[in-house]
Design a protein around this motif. Structure first.
Motif, PDB file in Angstrom:
ATOM      1  N   ASN A  49      29.409 140.516  37.021  1.00 33.39           N
ATOM      2  CA  ASN A  49      28.161 141.285  37.006  1.00 33.39           C
ATOM      3  C   ASN A  49      27.088 140.541  37.819  1.00 33.39           C
ATOM      4  OD1 ASN A  49      25.598 142.282  36.319  1.00 33.39           O
ATOM      5  ND2 ASN A  49      26.296 142.967  34.294  1.00 33.39           N
ATOM      6  N   THR A  50      26.800 141.074  38.983  1.00 32.89           N
ATOM      7  CA  THR A  50      25.897 140.361  39.902  1.00 32.89           C
ATOM      8  C   THR A  50      24.509 140.114  39.306  1.00 32.89           C
ATOM      9  OG1 THR A  50      24.866 140.463  42.084  1.00 32.89           O
ATOM     10  CG2 THR A  50      25.514 142.565  41.149  1.00 32.89           C
ATOM     11  N   LYS A  51      23.980 141.111  38.554  1.00 36.63           N
ATOM     12  CA  LYS A  51      22.639 140.932  37.970  1.00 36.63           C
ATOM     13  C   LYS A  51      22.645 139.878  36.878  1.00 36.63           C
ATOM     14  CE  LYS A  51      20.380 145.316  38.772  1.00 36.63           C
ATOM     15  NZ  LYS A  51      20.572 146.674  38.279  1.00 36.63           N
ATOM     16  N   ALA A  52      23.696 139.922  36.041  1.00 38.91           N
ATOM     17  CA  ALA A  52      23.776 138.953  34.934  1.00 38.91           C
ATOM     18  C   ALA A  52      23.923 137.538  35.489  1.00 38.91           C
ATOM     19  CB  ALA A  52      24.954 139.308  34.026  1.00 38.91           C
ATOM     20  N   VAL A  53      24.754 137.400  36.522  1.00 39.28           N
ATOM     21  CA  VAL A  53      24.940 136.066  37.118  1.00 39.28           C
ATOM     22  C   VAL A  53      23.634 135.594  37.771  1.00 39.28           C
ATOM     23  CG1 VAL A  53      26.150 134.794  38.947  1.00 39.28           C
ATOM     24  CG2 VAL A  53      27.452 136.261  37.368  1.00 39.28           C
ATOM     25  N   ALA A  54      22.909 136.530  38.387  1.00 44.23           N
ATOM     26  CA  ALA A  54      21.614 136.155  38.990  1.00 44.23           C
ATOM     27  C   ALA A  54      20.669 135.604  37.929  1.00 44.23           C
ATOM     28  CB  ALA A  54      20.988 137.365  39.680  1.00 44.23           C
ATOM     29  N   ARG A  55      20.750 136.159  36.716  1.00 42.23           N
ATOM     30  CA  ARG A  55      19.875 135.654  35.634  1.00 42.23           C
ATOM     31  C   ARG A  55      20.232 134.228  35.232  1.00 42.23           C
ATOM     32  NH1 ARG A  55      19.221 138.037  30.572  1.00 42.23           N
ATOM     33  NH2 ARG A  55      17.541 136.537  30.390  1.00 42.23           N
ATOM     34  N   PRO A  80      27.947 126.913  43.108  1.00 39.55           N
ATOM     35  CA  PRO A  80      28.876 127.832  42.446  1.00 39.55           C
ATOM     36  C   PRO A  80      28.989 127.617  40.938  1.00 39.55           C
ATOM     37  CG  PRO A  80      30.052 126.130  43.677  1.00 39.55           C
ATOM     38  CD  PRO A  80      28.613 125.967  44.004  1.00 39.55           C
ATOM     39  N   LEU A  81      29.456 128.669  40.260  1.00 34.85           N
ATOM     40  CA  LEU A  81      29.629 128.610  38.798  1.00 34.85           C
ATOM     41  C   LEU A  81      31.112 128.540  38.432  1.00 34.85           C
ATOM     42  CD1 LEU A  81      27.117 131.423  37.783  1.00 34.85           C
ATOM     43  CD2 LEU A  81      26.723 128.951  37.787  1.00 34.85           C
ATOM     44  N   ILE A  82      31.395 127.982  37.267  1.00 36.82           N
ATOM     45  CA  ILE A  82      32.766 127.925  36.746  1.00 36.82           C
ATOM     46  C   ILE A  82      33.029 129.203  35.938  1.00 36.82           C
ATOM     47  CG2 ILE A  82      34.293 126.722  35.122  1.00 36.82           C
ATOM     48  CD1 ILE A  82      32.702 124.159  35.697  1.00 36.82           C
ATOM     49  N   VAL A  83      34.207 129.802  36.140  1.00 32.87           N
ATOM     50  CA  VAL A  83      34.611 130.957  35.340  1.00 32.87           C
ATOM     51  C   VAL A  83      35.475 130.472  34.181  1.00 32.87           C
ATOM     52  CG1 VAL A  83      35.881 133.132  35.324  1.00 32.87           C
ATOM     53  CG2 VAL A  83      34.589 132.460  37.359  1.00 32.87           C
ATOM     54  N   HIS A  84      35.110 130.883  32.972  1.00 35.91           N
ATOM     55  CA  HIS A  84      35.870 130.524  31.770  1.00 35.91           C
ATOM     56  C   HIS A  84      36.754 131.698  31.367  1.00 35.91           C
ATOM     57  CE1 HIS A  84      32.522 127.760  31.946  1.00 35.91           C
ATOM     58  NE2 HIS A  84      33.116 126.966  31.063  1.00 35.91           N
ATOM     59  N   ILE A  85      38.009 131.396  31.048  1.00 34.22           N
ATOM     60  CA  ILE A  85      38.947 132.428  30.594  1.00 34.22           C
ATOM     61  C   ILE A  85      39.628 131.925  29.312  1.00 34.22           C
ATOM     62  CG2 ILE A  85      39.358 133.472  32.871  1.00 34.22           C
ATOM     63  CD1 ILE A  85      41.877 131.745  33.132  1.00 34.22           C
ATOM     64  N   ALA A  86      40.266 132.866  28.580  1.00 37.62           N
ATOM     65  CA  ALA A  86      40.850 132.491  27.284  1.00 37.62           C
ATOM     66  C   ALA A  86      42.295 132.031  27.393  1.00 37.62           C
ATOM     67  CB  ALA A  86      40.773 133.673  26.311  1.00 37.62           C
ATOM     68  N   ASP A  87      42.960 132.419  28.484  1.00 40.96           N
ATOM     69  CA  ASP A  87      44.403 132.181  28.543  1.00 40.96           C
ATOM     70  C   ASP A  87      44.854 132.196  30.000  1.00 40.96           C
ATOM     71  OD1 ASP A  87      46.918 132.508  26.477  1.00 40.96           O
ATOM     72  OD2 ASP A  87      47.367 133.352  28.455  1.00 40.96           O
ATOM     73  N   LYS A 105      33.305 136.931  43.687  1.00 39.74           N
ATOM     74  CA  LYS A 105      32.378 137.315  44.753  1.00 39.74           C
ATOM     75  C   LYS A 105      31.458 136.146  45.147  1.00 39.74           C
ATOM     76  CE  LYS A 105      33.190 141.900  44.931  1.00 39.74           C
ATOM     77  NZ  LYS A 105      34.565 141.930  44.439  1.00 39.74           N
ATOM     78  N   ASP A 106      30.809 136.334  46.316  1.00 40.02           N
ATOM     79  CA  ASP A 106      29.897 135.296  46.822  1.00 40.02           C
ATOM     80  C   ASP A 106      28.811 134.919  45.808  1.00 40.02           C
ATOM     81  OD1 ASP A 106      31.235 135.177  49.184  1.00 40.02           O
ATOM     82  OD2 ASP A 106      29.739 136.267  50.361  1.00 40.02           O
ATOM     83  N   PHE A 107      28.332 135.916  45.034  1.00 41.16           N
ATOM     84  CA  PHE A 107      27.233 135.615  44.094  1.00 41.16           C
ATOM     85  C   PHE A 107      27.667 134.634  43.008  1.00 41.16           C
ATOM     86  CE2 PHE A 107      28.975 139.627  42.218  1.00 41.16           C
ATOM     87  CZ  PHE A 107      29.278 139.178  40.930  1.00 41.16           C
ATOM     88  N   LEU A 108      28.982 134.467  42.857  1.00 46.27           N
ATOM     89  CA  LEU A 108      29.541 133.565  41.847  1.00 46.27           C
ATOM     90  C   LEU A 108      29.915 132.219  42.469  1.00 46.27           C
ATOM     91  CD1 LEU A 108      30.782 133.567  38.890  1.00 46.27           C
ATOM     92  CD2 LEU A 108      32.916 134.249  39.987  1.00 46.27           C
ATOM     93  N   THR A 109      30.466 132.266  43.681  1.00 48.18           N
ATOM     94  CA  THR A 109      31.025 131.056  44.303  1.00 48.18           C
ATOM     95  C   THR A 109      30.046 130.400  45.272  1.00 48.18           C
ATOM     96  OG1 THR A 109      31.965 132.120  46.264  1.00 48.18           O
ATOM     97  CG2 THR A 109      33.318 132.163  44.246  1.00 48.18           C
ATOM     98  N   GLY A 110      28.827 130.942  45.356  1.00 45.67           N
ATOM     99  CA  GLY A 110      27.863 130.399  46.299  1.00 45.67           C
ATOM    100  C   GLY A 110      28.339 130.586  47.732  1.00 45.67           C
ATOM    101  N   GLY A 111      29.158 131.611  47.946  1.00 42.74           N
ATOM    102  CA  GLY A 111      29.639 131.913  49.293  1.00 42.74           C
ATOM    103  C   GLY A 111      30.867 131.106  49.706  1.00 42.74           C
ATOM    104  N   GLN A 112      31.356 130.248  48.801  1.00 45.61           N
ATOM    105  CA  GLN A 112      32.536 129.452  49.141  1.00 45.61           C
ATOM    106  C   GLN A 112      33.816 130.273  48.940  1.00 45.61           C
ATOM    107  OE1 GLN A 112      32.284 125.160  48.357  1.00 45.61           O
ATOM    108  NE2 GLN A 112      30.845 125.697  46.756  1.00 45.61           N
ATOM    109  N   GLU A 113      34.893 129.860  49.617  1.00 40.83           N
ATOM    110  CA  GLU A 113      36.168 130.580  49.517  1.00 40.83           C
ATOM    111  C   GLU A 113      36.978 130.135  48.304  1.00 40.83           C
ATOM    112  OE1 GLU A 113      37.059 133.213  51.169  1.00 40.83           O
ATOM    113  OE2 GLU A 113      35.125 133.071  52.196  1.00 40.83           O
ATOM    114  N   GLY A 149      36.186 137.407  32.816  1.00 42.82           N
ATOM    115  CA  GLY A 149      35.896 135.988  32.606  1.00 42.82           C
ATOM    116  C   GLY A 149      34.402 135.789  32.422  1.00 42.82           C
ATOM    117  N   ILE A 150      34.030 134.658  31.836  1.00 40.65           N
ATOM    118  CA  ILE A 150      32.622 134.345  31.593  1.00 40.65           C
ATOM    119  C   ILE A 150      32.197 133.199  32.511  1.00 40.65           C
ATOM    120  CG2 ILE A 150      30.925 133.575  29.885  1.00 40.65           C
ATOM    121  CD1 ILE A 150      32.654 134.783  27.687  1.00 40.65           C
ATOM    122  N   ALA A 151      31.232 133.481  33.389  1.00 42.62           N
ATOM    123  CA  ALA A 151      30.673 132.431  34.246  1.00 42.62           C
ATOM    124  C   ALA A 151      29.734 131.598  33.390  1.00 42.62           C
ATOM    125  CB  ALA A 151      29.898 133.050  35.397  1.00 42.62           C
ATOM    126  N   ALA A 152      29.890 130.282  33.427  1.00 39.52           N
ATOM    127  CA  ALA A 152      28.991 129.456  32.619  1.00 39.52           C
ATOM    128  C   ALA A 152      28.807 128.064  33.193  1.00 39.52           C
ATOM    129  CB  ALA A 152      29.494 129.347  31.176  1.00 39.52           C
TER     130      ALA A 152
END
Ligand code: TXA
Ligand code: MG
Length: 328
Positions: A42-48, A60-67, A105-113, A139-142
């Motif tokens: 969610n681009t808006k939520a990540v922007a917050r 960039p942000l780390i994505v957390h997953i359960a499994d 997406k770029d909004f999560l990875t800071g534009g990195q691949e 996943g939850i970016a945190a």
């Protein structure tokens, strides 16, 4: 002002997962430090997250997953050694940097691949993640739930103190008690032929070498030539980070009236305020950030720290302390 949930029943976790789905932020405990979570798609939520943290958007942000079954959708490629590390150390204090898929997406990875992924080892975090996946969440970016450059929180009270003024009333703060590890996850770049440590943590170089059977390079080692400009994007590797308000001095004779942190075996010098006396390196990591915060609560202008020696987790502690000592 956000809502504070200290008794996290299954219902409370379902409510929190629903809030994430609706674009709110939820702070939650992990075994390392507390995270400031948002729906990673969610681009808006990540922007917050960036707004609330006051963090530059190219970090960039780390994505957390359960499994492990939720990993594939986030990545486009994974080397054998990274699969071995994931199987051995997840859930646990380890983040793997992998080639991203279209979902990251770029909004999560800071534009990195690349994208950073972690399965945390904390029942409340895993319960929240499961509930979120059940609602179709990927996943939850945190990031750590502190303002940019400051000390990571290891309790819900510390989260409230750091971010309370920046969260809104639809955001939630989950309380799961103190984090058991106390320093942030080991970050391992798995995009090359060999694993490379970008941030040391509780999963140590020896553990990674044993499981992967490969030679690991450590970009946080200043003597190593692998520390290149691009790694600066790991904001935790910026020189002035993890800093309390008090000035931090390492391995020096403390002055009267200053704070003091050292292993229990080291006698408290006259005239100083002992902030922590951990019995082991593990306990040192666990109590360090709350002891730094306590120094700030007491209004101390300086904190003297005798660093633990040796390998393993002591490397992570010294890494963070050397940055704390650079100040803000
Ligand atoms: O223990 C932890 O890792 C905690 C808990 C909440 O999981 N999280 C955490 O996140 O420490 P944060 O954002 O405070 O630190 C993660 C670091 C940042 O310095 C970020 O720049 C780096 O990881 N990072 C994230 N994705 C990356 C990527 N694709 N490439 C390089 N570095 C990355
Ligand atoms: Mg952080």
């Amino acid at each position: 002002m956000s809502q504070f949930l200290s008794n996290c029943s299954v219902d409370a976790l379902a409510t929190a997962a629903q809030s994430l789905k609706e674009g709110s932020l939820v702070t939650f405990p992990t075994e390392t430090v507390y995270g400031l979570g948002a729906d990673a798609t969610n681009t808006k939520a990540v922007a917050r997250i960036y707004e609330v943290k006051g963090r530059p958007t190219d970090h960039p942000l780390i994505v957390h997953i359960a499994d492990l079954k939720y990993l594939k959708q986030w990545i486009s490629n994974i080397p054998e050694y990274a699969i071995a590390l994931a199987r051995k150390f997840w859930p646990g204090p380890m983040t793997l940097i992998l080639q991203r898929s279209e979902l990251a997406k770029d909004f999560l990875t800071g534009g990195q691949e690349t994208v950073g992924i972690r399965i945390p080892d904390n029942s409340l975090a895993l319960g929240l993640l499961e509930a979120f996946h059940n609602l179709g969440g990927a996943g939850i970016a945190a990031p750590s739930a502190n303002r940019f450059g400051q000390v990571s929180p290891t309790t819900a009270e510390a989260v409230q103190e750091e971010l309370g003024n920046y969260l809104s009333d639809t955001d939630l703060v989950l309380d799961g008690g103190p984090s058991v590890v106390g320093v942030e996850s080991t970050i391992i770049d798995c995009t090359g032929q060999l694993p490379k440590i970008l941030r040391p943590g509780a999963i140590t170089i020896e553990m990674i070498e044993e499981v992967s059977g490969l030679k690991v390079s450590d970009s946080t080692d200043k003597k190593s030539d692998v520390f290149k400009q691009e790694d600066i994007r790991v904001s935790g590797s910026l020189e002035n980070h993890y800093a309390p308000k008090a000035k931090v001095f390492l391995d020096q004779q403390p002055v009267d009236g200053s704070g003091f942190i050292a292993l229990e075996s080291i006698i408290t010098p006259d005239g100083v305020i002992r902030l922590a006396a951990p019995e082991s390196v593990q306990e040192f990591a666990r109590v360090l950030y709350s002891a730094l915060r306590e120094g700030d609560h007491q209004g101390l202008s300086s904190i003297y720290i005798d660093q633990p020696s040796g390998d393993g987790l002591a490397i992570a502690i010294r890494d963070r302390l050397s940055r704390s000592a650079k100040g803000r």
